[in-house]
Every structure is written in structure tokens, then in C-alpha cells.
Design a protein around this motif. Structure first.
Motif, PDB file in Angstrom:
ATOM      1  N   PRO A   1       0.852  -1.208   0.050  1.00  0.00           N
ATOM      2  CA  PRO A   1      -0.190   0.059   0.080  1.00  0.00           C
ATOM      3  C   PRO A   1       0.800   1.321   0.033  1.00  0.00           C
ATOM      4  N   GLU A   2       2.059   1.259   0.592  1.00  0.00           N
ATOM      5  CA  GLU A   2       2.776   2.458   0.559  1.00  0.00           C
ATOM      6  C   GLU A   2       3.272   2.803  -0.927  1.00  0.00           C
TER       7      GLU A   2
ATOM      8  N   ARG B   1      -0.109   5.073  -2.059  1.00  0.00           N
ATOM      9  CA  ARG B   1      -0.438   5.888  -1.170  1.00  0.00           C
ATOM     10  C   ARG B   1      -0.312   7.552  -1.738  1.00  0.00           C
TER      11      ARG B   1
ATOM     12  N   THR C   1      -5.940  -0.015  -0.746  1.00  0.00           N
ATOM     13  CA  THR C   1      -4.715   0.621  -0.084  1.00  0.00           C
ATOM     14  C   THR C   1      -4.704   1.027   1.421  1.00  0.00           C
TER      15      THR C   1
ATOM     16  N   TYR D   1      -3.067  -0.388   4.372  1.00  0.00           N
ATOM     17  CA  TYR D   1      -1.822   0.612   4.921  1.00  0.00           C
ATOM     18  C   TYR D   1      -2.319   0.464   6.514  1.00  0.00           C
TER      19      TYR D   1
END
Length: 207
Positions: A165-166, A169, A198, A202
Motif C-alpha cells: 500500500p505504501e 499512497r 490501499t 496500509y
């Protein structure tokens, strides 16, 4: 054997999965067939075989990759897809050709650009880390001139959003804007799916 008979034979083989591994050399030999239709079918079938038996299809990968340079859009499309499916089964098998796939993000044919996204989704499913420095390529595809390409482009963000997810972002604001304002309902839905994947993952990553 006529083209129609051979195509029918390959269609039957598609359903006979217990014969796939032993049939890889034969199907690979058809990559040099005179018929584009037969070559395309062989590429598709090798991709499916390679997902299940990536090591067994390894010897055919250079021949598959050679068709990336075909003037026939259908063969470029199928070659990209095949490498994606094989790469999902085992990334190291297609790693020498992975970087070369990125040129198809701007192929003149929309179907080939679409195939590039599909291939990337397949590879990213089990090997997400290799996409860390390539996210701007997919951002560009969110604005593609072709609607079908734009519809699929958010899906790579969803796939990566679940796993890394990073990476996604930095694009959440853009995806959120598109999910609210894009004229295509499918694009809006797919962008929302990428956002949800995401944000959920995250949060789990932070926790």
C-alpha cells in the motif's frame, strides 16, 4: 493439418489440462507457424501452461519474448500477456524480459497497452516489490486516450494496494478525485476499489 483443424486441436488442448506439461514442446513449436492466428493461440496457451508449469515452459520463453517485436499487434498483445502469466507462476523465469515490458505502456495499439497492465497485475500478484520505482508509468495510464485502458489502469493500483500500500499512497488523492468525477462509471468503481484496498492494508501495515 489445415489452420482450422490445428486451431480446433489447440482449443481442445486448452481443456485437457492433464496434457499441458507434456504438450509444451509441441505448442512452443507453433510459435513459428505461418498463421498469425495459430501463433496467437499458441502464445495464449503457453501463458496458461506457464502459470501452472513455469519451469517446464522456461525453454520457450525466449521464443515468446521474440514476438514482442512483431509488427502484428495481436502477437505483441499475446506475447506480453504470456510473459505476465508465466511471471505470475515464477518471476525469475521471465525476469530477463521484465524491464522490456514497460515499453508497451506506450504501444500505439490500445490492446497492447491493456495487455501490459494485465501482465503487470499478474506479476505484481506474487512479486510486488519490483514495481516500487515504476508507479509513474501506471499513473500515466490512468489518463490514457483509450477508455478500455483507463478502465483497467486503476486495477494495478488495487493489486499493489493490497500488497504494498505504501507504493499507492502517493496516488490516493488522484484516485479519489477520479472516483468522484471521472465520466466513466467503470473507472470510478475501479479507482474506489484501489483506494479501499490501499487504505485497508496500509492501516494493517501501520498497526
Amino acid at each position: 493439418m489445415t489452420e482450422a483443424e490445428l486451431y480446433k486441436e489447440l482449443g481442445a488442448l486448452t481443456k485437457e489440462k492433464d496434457r499441458w506439461e507434456e504438450s509444451i514442446p509441441y505448442v512452443s513449436s507453433l510459435l513459428t507457424h505461418d498463421s498469425v492466428k495459430i501463433q496467437a493461440k499458441a502464445l495464449w496457451l503457453l501463458g496458461e501452461m506457464g502459470l501452472v508449469y513455469p519451469q517446464s515452459v522456461q525453454d520457450a520463453v525466449p521464443a515468446i519474448a521474440s514476438l514482442l517485436d512483431s509488427p502484428e499487434p495481436l502477437l505483441r498483445d499475446r506475447a506480453v500477456n504470456a510473459l505476465g502469466r508465466i511471471g505470475r507462476g515464477s518471476y525469475p523465469v521471465i525476469e530477463p524480459y521484465w524491464t522490456d515490458l514497460f515499453r508497451f505502456a506506450c504501444d500505439e495499439e490500445p490492446k497492447v497497452r491493456l495487455a501490459f497492465i494485465w501482465a503487470s497485475e499478474n506479476i505484481a500478484t506474487n512479486m510486488p516489490d519490483v514495481y516500487k520505482d515504476h508507479m509513474p508509468v501506471f499513473e500515466t495510464l490512468l489518463h490514457d486516450a483509450n477508455d478500455k485502458v483507463r478502465m483497467e489502469a486503476p486495477e494495478i493500483f488495487r493489486v499493489l494496494g493490497k500488497r504494498r500500500p505504501e507504493f499507492v499512497r502517493p496516488y490516493l488523492e488522484l484516485l479519489r478525485q477520479m472516483s468522484e468525477t471521472d465520466y466513466s462509471r467503470v473507472v470510478r468503481i475501479h479507482c474506489l476499489g484501489a483506494i479501499r484496498a490501499t487504505e485497508a492494508n496500509y492501516t494493517n501495515l501501520v498497526l
